[in-house]
Design a protein around this motif. Structure first.
Motif, short mmCIF file in Angstrom:
data_model
loop_
_atom_site.label_atom_id
_atom_site.label_comp_id
_atom_site.label_asym_id
_atom_site.label_seq_id
_atom_site.Cartn_x
_atom_site.Cartn_y
_atom_site.Cartn_z
N PHE A 68 0.85 -1.18 0.00
CA PHE A 68 0.00 0.00 0.00
C PHE A 68 0.89 1.24 0.00
O PHE A 68 2.05 1.18 0.40
CB PHE A 68 -0.91 0.03 1.23
N GLN A 69 0.29 2.36 -0.43
CA GLN A 69 1.00 3.63 -0.39
C GLN A 69 0.12 4.67 0.29
O GLN A 69 -1.08 4.73 0.04
CB GLN A 69 1.34 4.10 -1.81
N GLY A 70 0.72 5.43 1.20
CA GLY A 70 -0.06 6.42 1.92
C GLY A 70 0.81 7.48 2.57
O GLY A 70 2.05 7.43 2.47
N LYS A 71 0.17 8.44 3.24
CA LYS A 71 0.88 9.55 3.87
C LYS A 71 0.95 9.36 5.38
O LYS A 71 -0.01 8.90 6.01
CB LYS A 71 0.19 10.87 3.55
N VAL A 72 2.08 9.73 5.95
CA VAL A 72 2.28 9.67 7.39
C VAL A 72 1.51 10.81 8.06
O VAL A 72 1.58 11.96 7.64
CB VAL A 72 3.78 9.77 7.74
N LEU A 73 0.77 10.46 9.14
CA LEU A 73 -0.01 11.44 9.88
C LEU A 73 0.28 11.33 11.37
O LEU A 73 0.64 10.26 11.86
CB LEU A 73 -1.52 11.21 9.65
N ASN A 74 0.11 12.45 12.07
CA ASN A 74 0.26 12.48 13.54
C ASN A 74 1.56 11.85 14.01
O ASN A 74 1.59 11.11 15.00
CB ASN A 74 -0.93 11.76 14.20
N TRP A 75 2.64 12.15 13.28
CA TRP A 75 3.93 11.56 13.64
C TRP A 75 4.50 12.22 14.88
O TRP A 75 4.62 13.44 14.96
CB TRP A 75 4.92 11.66 12.50
N ASN A 76 4.84 11.39 15.87
CA ASN A 76 5.48 11.86 17.11
C ASN A 76 6.94 11.40 17.06
O ASN A 76 7.24 10.24 17.34
CB ASN A 76 4.77 11.27 18.33
N ASP A 77 7.82 12.33 16.72
CA ASP A 77 9.21 11.95 16.51
C ASP A 77 9.90 11.55 17.80
O ASP A 77 10.81 10.72 17.80
CB ASP A 77 9.97 13.09 15.83
N ASP A 78 9.49 12.13 18.93
CA ASP A 78 10.10 11.79 20.22
C ASP A 78 9.82 10.34 20.59
O ASP A 78 10.69 9.64 21.12
CB ASP A 78 9.59 12.72 21.32
N LYS A 79 8.59 9.89 20.32
CA LYS A 79 8.23 8.51 20.66
C LYS A 79 8.42 7.54 19.50
O LYS A 79 8.38 6.32 19.70
CB LYS A 79 6.77 8.47 21.13
N GLY A 80 8.61 8.09 18.30
CA GLY A 80 8.92 7.24 17.15
C GLY A 80 7.73 6.49 16.60
O GLY A 80 7.87 5.37 16.11
N PHE A 81 6.54 7.07 16.64
CA PHE A 81 5.39 6.41 16.04
C PHE A 81 4.38 7.43 15.55
O PHE A 81 4.43 8.62 15.89
CB PHE A 81 4.73 5.43 17.01
N GLY A 82 3.45 6.95 14.73
CA GLY A 82 2.39 7.77 14.17
C GLY A 82 1.42 6.88 13.43
O GLY A 82 1.28 5.70 13.76
#
Length: 210
Positions: free
Chosen positions: A3-17
């Motif tokens: 699948f292809q999609g856009k990253v949303l709500n990325w939390n760089d400190d915790k490393g997830f989104g």
């Protein structure tokens, strides 16, 4: 399935989104450890390619994630490498045909000499032009480089593009270059026809005897 999609709500400190698939569909959890290879960290809005995994808690997560931009660049490099390999084999085969035609007596040795001399001159012209580009000096006109290829220097031009990495990524230049190759090949094979042989006997050979 990819699948292809856009990253949303990325939390760089915790490393997830999360990732929202293009065209709509199931939103999935994204973790930094799922990127293969982990070359850099994503940002919100970045397009990724991933596999969708359905977990036991009825949630979805993305696995084997790659950046779409990296995949696109990888495909371009792969295509360029394939084209370069084909060009190299093609050039070697042509050189072998020229030598075979000469040793079999179908063409005079001057033809081999012409291709060698013009290829050296053309390779040198590419090297000079690249140096000029790097040092902001007067450039060699592209029409001059194409003319050198047309009159027999195209093998040298090919190896210059490959070894010097000069003019190798400019699509319009490459298209014209291959036109010069085709025209030169047409002239080369014309020399094997009756009119071509007469041209060699009546024009080239008398010049060699001067």
């Amino acid at each position: 399935m990819k699948f292809q999609g856009k990253v949303l709500n990325w939390n760089d400190d915790k490393g997830f989104g999360f990732v929202e698939p293009n065209g709509g569909g199931q939103r999935a959890f994204v973790h930094i450890k799922a990127f293969k290879p982990r070359t850099r960290r994503p940002v919100n809005g970045e397009v990724i390619v991933y596999e969708l995994v359905h977990e036991n808690n009825n949630r979805y997560k993305a696995e084997n994630i790659q950046f779409a931009r990296d995949l696109k660049n990888l495909n371009k490099r792969s295509k360029a490498k394939s084209a370069s390999n084909f060009g190299g084999v093609f050039t070697i085969i042509f050189c072998a045909v020229v030598l075979l035609s000469t040793f079999s007596g179908k063409l005079p040795a001057i033809v081999v000499g012409l291709y060698i001399v013009m290829s050296v001159i053309t390779f040198t012209a590419y090297a000079i032009d690249k140096s000029a580009a790097q040092n902001d000096r007067w450039r060699t006109q592209e029409s001059t480089l194409h003319m050198l290829s047309l009159i027999g220097g195209w093998p040298g031009a090919f190896f210059a593009q490959k070894k010097l990495r000069h003019k190798s990524s400019k699509k319009e230049f490459k298209r014209v270059y291959w036109v010069t190759v085709v025209l030169n090949l047409a002239g080369f094979f014309w020399l094997h026809t009756g009119k071509g042989i007469n041209f060699i006997d009546n024009v080239i050979s008398p010049l060699l005897n001067v």
